[in-house]
Design an enzyme around this catalytic site. Structure first.
Site, PDB file in Angstrom:
ATOM      1  N   GLU A  76       6.952  12.121  -3.516  1.00  0.00           N
ATOM      2  CA  GLU A  76       6.086  12.063  -4.703  1.00  0.00           C
ATOM      3  C   GLU A  76       6.153  13.326  -5.560  1.00  0.00           C
ATOM      4  O   GLU A  76       5.129  13.898  -5.922  1.00  0.00           O
ATOM      5  CB  GLU A  76       4.635  11.782  -4.272  1.00  0.00           C
ATOM      6  CG  GLU A  76       4.502  10.496  -3.468  1.00  0.00           C
ATOM      7  CD  GLU A  76       3.088  10.233  -2.967  1.00  0.00           C
ATOM      8  OE1 GLU A  76       2.218  11.099  -3.132  1.00  0.00           O
ATOM      9  OE2 GLU A  76       2.860   9.138  -2.411  1.00  0.00           O
ATOM     10  N   ASN A 117      11.245  10.004  -1.979  1.00  0.00           N
ATOM     11  CA  ASN A 117      10.383   8.845  -1.716  1.00  0.00           C
ATOM     12  C   ASN A 117       9.212   8.898  -2.685  1.00  0.00           C
ATOM     13  O   ASN A 117       8.626   9.955  -2.908  1.00  0.00           O
ATOM     14  CB  ASN A 117       9.880   8.966  -0.262  1.00  0.00           C
ATOM     15  CG  ASN A 117       9.144   7.745   0.230  1.00  0.00           C
ATOM     16  OD1 ASN A 117       9.663   6.634   0.121  1.00  0.00           O
ATOM     17  ND2 ASN A 117       7.950   7.932   0.784  1.00  0.00           N
ATOM     18  N   HIS A 138       3.809   0.300  -2.680  1.00  0.00           N
ATOM     19  CA  HIS A 138       2.383  -0.030  -2.516  1.00  0.00           C
ATOM     20  C   HIS A 138       1.998  -0.881  -3.728  1.00  0.00           C
ATOM     21  O   HIS A 138       1.785  -0.366  -4.821  1.00  0.00           O
ATOM     22  CB  HIS A 138       1.539   1.245  -2.458  1.00  0.00           C
ATOM     23  CG  HIS A 138       1.804   2.059  -1.233  1.00  0.00           C
ATOM     24  ND1 HIS A 138       1.435   1.622   0.031  1.00  0.00           N
ATOM     25  CD2 HIS A 138       2.409   3.257  -1.051  1.00  0.00           C
ATOM     26  CE1 HIS A 138       1.806   2.537   0.929  1.00  0.00           C
ATOM     27  NE2 HIS A 138       2.401   3.535   0.299  1.00  0.00           N
ATOM     28  N   GLU A 170       7.272   1.814   2.365  1.00  0.00           N
ATOM     29  CA  GLU A 170       5.837   1.762   2.688  1.00  0.00           C
ATOM     30  C   GLU A 170       5.174   0.512   2.131  1.00  0.00           C
ATOM     31  O   GLU A 170       4.028   0.569   1.664  1.00  0.00           O
ATOM     32  CB  GLU A 170       5.116   3.003   2.120  1.00  0.00           C
ATOM     33  CG  GLU A 170       5.705   4.322   2.539  1.00  0.00           C
ATOM     34  CD  GLU A 170       4.920   5.531   2.029  1.00  0.00           C
ATOM     35  OE1 GLU A 170       3.774   5.383   1.576  1.00  0.00           O
ATOM     36  OE2 GLU A 170       5.471   6.652   2.110  1.00  0.00           O
ATOM     37  N   ASP A 219       2.978  -2.441   1.124  1.00  0.00           N
ATOM     38  CA  ASP A 219       1.799  -3.263   1.392  1.00  0.00           C
ATOM     39  C   ASP A 219       1.439  -3.917   0.061  1.00  0.00           C
ATOM     40  O   ASP A 219       1.783  -3.403  -1.000  1.00  0.00           O
ATOM     41  CB  ASP A 219       0.627  -2.490   2.033  1.00  0.00           C
ATOM     42  CG  ASP A 219       0.273  -1.172   1.379  1.00  0.00           C
ATOM     43  OD1 ASP A 219       0.581  -0.980   0.187  1.00  0.00           O
ATOM     44  OD2 ASP A 219      -0.341  -0.326   2.059  1.00  0.00           O
TER      45      ASP A 219
HETATM   46  C1  XIL Z   1      -1.599   7.540   3.808  1.00  0.00           C
HETATM   47  C2  XIL Z   1      -2.014   7.203   5.245  1.00  0.00           C
HETATM   48  O1  XIL Z   1      -1.756   5.832   5.483  1.00  0.00           O
HETATM   49  C3  XIL Z   1      -3.467   7.525   5.471  1.00  0.00           C
HETATM   50  O2  XIL Z   1      -3.791   7.405   6.846  1.00  0.00           O
HETATM   51  C4  XIL Z   1      -3.800   8.932   4.983  1.00  0.00           C
HETATM   52  O3  XIL Z   1      -5.197   9.138   5.095  1.00  0.00           O
HETATM   53  C5  XIL Z   1      -3.336   9.158   3.576  1.00  0.00           C
HETATM   54  O4  XIL Z   1      -1.947   8.860   3.470  1.00  0.00           O
HETATM   55  N1  XIL Z   1       2.036   7.432   0.204  1.00  0.00           N
HETATM   56  C6  XIL Z   1       2.523   8.111   1.288  1.00  0.00           C
HETATM   57  C7  XIL Z   1       1.834   8.000   2.597  1.00  0.00           C
HETATM   58  O5  XIL Z   1       3.596   8.724   1.187  1.00  0.00           O
HETATM   59  O6  XIL Z   1       1.967   9.160   3.352  1.00  0.00           O
HETATM   60  C8  XIL Z   1       0.380   7.645   2.416  1.00  0.00           C
HETATM   61  O7  XIL Z   1      -0.192   7.418   3.721  1.00  0.00           O
HETATM   62  C9  XIL Z   1       0.216   6.448   1.527  1.00  0.00           C
HETATM   63  C10 XIL Z   1       0.780   6.723   0.153  1.00  0.00           C
END
Ligand code: XIL
Length: 446
Positions: free
Chosen positions: A227, A270, A306, A335, A337
């Site tokens: 990020e 990422n 996400h 990641e 969802d």
């Molecule tokens: C999130 C985790 O799932 C949580 O448990 C934590 O509190 C915050 O981070 N992008 C990312 C991940 O790169 O590391 C994040 O994970 C979600 C967004």
């Protein structure tokens, strides 16, 4: 089931191991390194020869017939995959194409610290068994972040991360490392430490070398920088302590240090909102192209994915991955969802649920269409554990299992997409192994 008992016993033994607190200081680089193993070695192809090892399991030392991940570097010191059981026929891992892994997270740390259950990964053997049965890659959700690894300046606490890596090794499951360089989840001693640029540079180098060398040969893909760009394609020079204090040049150093410590790992950028072609992904593209030009060992680009049913989906994902692929980078969905507005029952509307299941499949389809997209990770399994409700108020229902590990339609669209891709529609329609998911999708009108 003897293998499950074995796995439980092994994990328990690891969790009982003493807190690993070591003083800083990098272990030496691997002298035998021969360059990134990623390009070529793991590429999926319809004509790829059948490996005689464990079907559905990624390449690992110790699994018969599998090319050794460690061929490009040293062997993982956290055990071997000897005796790992095969994933079940109806698991996601088993129906993925050769060379492609389907991942989930090892849930724990982060938001779980405020939950009314203990950390799932270290404390729940049934949870670990579900992961081992269904997936071929795992990302420690929080245990490799600075706030977990670095209790104080000069100190490292590897206990939780070691347990995940050793468990993954024993089960012949790949590990994605996440993350070495980020603006978030950094410890206060670092953020508030008032260090000079020279000190910060040394702290960062020690961290990258110490962590990457520890897991050399164990971690297949590292999210090196997470990020680093805003939505309009600007570097996060305010929020990211490293970019703010050391300037963007430090990115070259970070990738070089990581590569020196584990030449076999593929090193990623990422980010979220990095699915389609947009200002942010343009910025990554330009940065990666320039770095490759000057020989920086950037190896991959990860689209976190996400997604929310509140927003439309930018279907330029495949085109975006293709342009990174053309640069010679691996790509990955790191990641995923798919959340949406939920009612009192914790569920989205049936329409949104169906839409989310379709969106999961759409993203997987894009990855399957891109040769170098060899890793697809869902950011969790059970809705109960998801970070979504705590982060996006009013939204949830984002993952692929619910209740007592019941598969949701979003699990089943992933299974169908994989089966149709690797085995064809007939296998999906007729194989008994997939009848449960066929029923779930029928019911959902999918
Ligand atoms: C999130 C985790 O799932 C949580 O448990 C934590 O509190 C915050 O981070 N992008 C990312 C991940 O790169 O590391 C994040 O994970 C979600 C967004």
């Amino acid at each position: 089931m003897p293998s499950a008992i074995f796995r439980r016993a092994a994990a328990a033994a690891l969790c009982a191991s003493a807190l690993t607190l070591t003083m800083g200081g990098a272990a030496g680089a691997d002298p035998g390194g021969q360059g990134p193993h990623g390009v070529g070695a793991e590429q999926r192809s319809a004509n790829a020869p059948e490996h005689a090892g464990t079907p559905g399991r990624p390449d690992h030392a110790g699994t018969p017939g599998r090319p050794d991940h460690a061929a490009g570097g040293e062997a993982c010191r956290f055990g071997s995959a000897e005796g790992a059981s095969e994933p079940a026929r109806d698991s996601l891992a088993a129906v993925a194409p050769e060379g492609m892994v389907i991942g989930t997270i090892a849930a724990g740390g982060g938001h779980h610290a405020d939950a009314d259950y203990p950390d799932p990964f270290p404390d729940d053997a049934e949870y670990r068994d579900v992961l081992a049965a269904d997936f071929s890659s795992v990302t420690p959700e929080n245990y490799l972040k600075w706030e977990s690894l670095r209790p104080a300046e000069g100190e490292y606490d590897f206990e939780q991360a070691d347990a995940v890596v050793a468990w993954a090794q024993q089960n012949a499951i790949d590990v994605r490392g996440h993350a070495l360089f980020w603006h978030s989840q950094n410890p206060d001693w670092l953020e508030d430490g008032d260090y000079s640029a020279e000190e910060l540079h040394a702290i960062l180098e020690d961290h990258v070398r110490t962590v990457v060398s520890r897991y050399a040969g164990c971690i297949d893909q590292w999210d090196v920088a997470n990020e680093i760009f805003t939505g309009d394609g600007q570097l996060r020079t305010e929020e990211n302590i490293w970019l703010r204090e050391l300037g963007p040049e430090v990115l070259d150093d970070v990738f070089r240090w990581a590569h020196e410590e584990d030449p076999g790992a593929t090193l990623f950028y990422n980010d979220y909102n990095a699915e389609g072609i947009n200002a942010k992904t343009d910025a990554y593209y330009e940065l990666a192209a320039a770095q490759l030009e000057r020989g920086v060992p950037v190896g991959g680009f990860g689209a976190q994915s996400h997604l929310s049913m509140q927003y439309g989906f930018d279907d330029s994902l495949q085109a975006n991955m293709e342009r990174f692929d053309a640069l010679g980078l691996k790509t990955a969905v790191t990641e995923i969802d798919v959340r949406g507005t939920i009612g009192e029952d914790g569920q989205m509307s049936p329409e949104d649920r169906a839409g989310a299941a379709e969106r999961y499949a759409q993203v997987l389809d894009a990855c399957l269409a891109v040769e170098g997209c060899t890793s697809f990770t869902v950011w969790g399994t059970l809705d109960e554990h998801s970070w979504v409700p705590g982060t996006f108020p009013g939204e949830g229902d984002a993952l692929i299992m619910e209740g007592d590990y019941e598969r949701k339609s979003s699990y089943c669209t992933l299974q169908r997409t994989l089966v149709e891709h690797t085995e064809g529609a007939e296998s999906w329609e007729q194989d008994e192994a997939f009848s449960a998911c066929r029923g779930i999708l029928d019911q959902a009108g999918l």
